[in-house]
Design an enzyme around this catalytic site. Structure first.
Site, PDB file in Angstrom:
ATOM      1  N   ALA A  89      52.694  43.918  35.741  1.00  0.00           N
ATOM      2  CA  ALA A  89      51.250  44.050  35.519  1.00  0.00           C
ATOM      3  C   ALA A  89      50.960  44.947  34.331  1.00  0.00           C
ATOM      4  CB  ALA A  89      50.575  44.597  36.780  1.00  0.00           C
ATOM      5  N   TYR A  90      51.634  46.084  34.273  1.00  0.00           N
ATOM      6  CA  TYR A  90      51.429  47.005  33.150  1.00  0.00           C
ATOM      7  C   TYR A  90      51.825  46.341  31.834  1.00  0.00           C
ATOM      8  CZ  TYR A  90      51.892  51.165  30.214  1.00  0.00           C
ATOM      9  OH  TYR A  90      51.769  52.085  29.188  1.00  0.00           O
ATOM     10  N   SER A  91      52.979  45.700  31.808  1.00  0.00           N
ATOM     11  CA  SER A  91      53.454  45.040  30.583  1.00  0.00           C
ATOM     12  C   SER A  91      52.483  43.961  30.143  1.00  0.00           C
ATOM     13  CB  SER A  91      54.845  44.443  30.813  1.00  0.00           C
ATOM     14  OG  SER A  91      55.783  45.448  31.148  1.00  0.00           O
ATOM     15  N   SER A 124      49.283  43.749  30.836  1.00  0.00           N
ATOM     16  CA  SER A 124      48.018  44.331  30.391  1.00  0.00           C
ATOM     17  C   SER A 124      48.123  44.858  28.973  1.00  0.00           C
ATOM     18  CB  SER A 124      47.572  45.446  31.344  1.00  0.00           C
ATOM     19  OG  SER A 124      48.405  46.587  31.245  1.00  0.00           O
TER      20      SER A 124
END
Length: 244
Positions: free
Chosen positions: A150-152, A154
């Site tokens: 998810a972080y990557s 985003s």
């Protein structure tokens, strides 16, 4: 930047109460720029920040972002630079164990928030025909970090948005750029387990984490008149980790 000689520039820093955001505020203040620092209403502000104005912002509330940027610009008497440092890492977990709600929350804050800040900043900068918008992305947005889908995703979205908006407004006098740091020694990294910190550090050829002050120095350059010919670009700050 098309400002009258001798006019003091104004900057708004979002996500400014700690880590890279606080370092950016301190650097811009040291460079003689009036700074409005924005963060969550629950944020604790350092005594030595030096900002002209501090205020609340929630980047997941687009209408609230527009109001907060307008309020900060008014408090400064005008704005020339908007730096977005707001973001969350989220849980470090296998993709199969990551809830859809968690994915949506991280993307909404990191990418949706970046879009809201960009749109609000453009509303102030485009009419004056000059300005800088700078987003803190991540090397994870280029390479993808395992167990951080998810972080990557985003941060990859932030990079794509910056490239798109930078090209769209290239002739406007407003530049839109991003910085893609590898792991920086901030509360975000300090909150990781020692094992995860070791993994992150091992990915960096220099063998160390970056510092918030190094990122702030790069922001200061991108925000300066000397960086007038660069837009839609991602500046790496990765200790040699970046492969493209």
């Amino acid at each position: 930047m098309s400002m009258n000689p001798g006019t003091q520039r104004g900057a708004i820093v979002v996500g400014a109460s700690s880590g890279m955001g606080a370092a950016v505020v301190r650097r811009l203040v040291a460079d003689g720029i009036r700074v409005a620092a924005l963060d969550l209403a629950s944020a604790t502000w350092p005594d030595d920040l030096g900002a002209t104005f501090t205020g609340a912002i929630d980047v997941t509330d687009a209408a609230g972002v527009a109001d907060a940027i307008t309020g900060a610009a008014t408090a400064l008497g005008g704005v020339d630079i908007v730096v977005n440092c707001a973001g969350i890492l989220g849980p470090v977990a296998a993709t199969v164990d990551t809830e859809q709600e968690t994915f949506s929350r991280i993307v909404n804050l990191n990418l949706g928030g970046a879009f809201a800040v960009t749109k609000a900043a453009l509303a102030h900068l485009l009419p004056q025909g000059s300005g800088r918008i700078i987003h803190i992305a991540s090397i994870a947005g280029k390479e993808g970090n395992p167990q951080m889908a998810a972080y990557s995703a985003s941060k990859a979205g932030v990079i794509g948005m910056v490239k798109s908006v930078g090209r769209e407004y290239a002739a406007s006098g407003v530049t839109v750029n991003a910085i893609a740091p590898a792991s920086i020694d901030t509360p975000l990294i300090q909150a990781m387990s020692p094992e995860r910190r070791d993994v992150q550090k091992s990915l960096i050829p220099m063998g160390r984490f970056g510092t918030a002050e190094e990122i702030a120095g790069l922001v200061a350059y991108i925000a300066s008149p000397e960086s007038s010919f660069t837009t839609g670009f991602v500046f790496d700050a990765s200790g040699g980790r970046a492969t493209y």
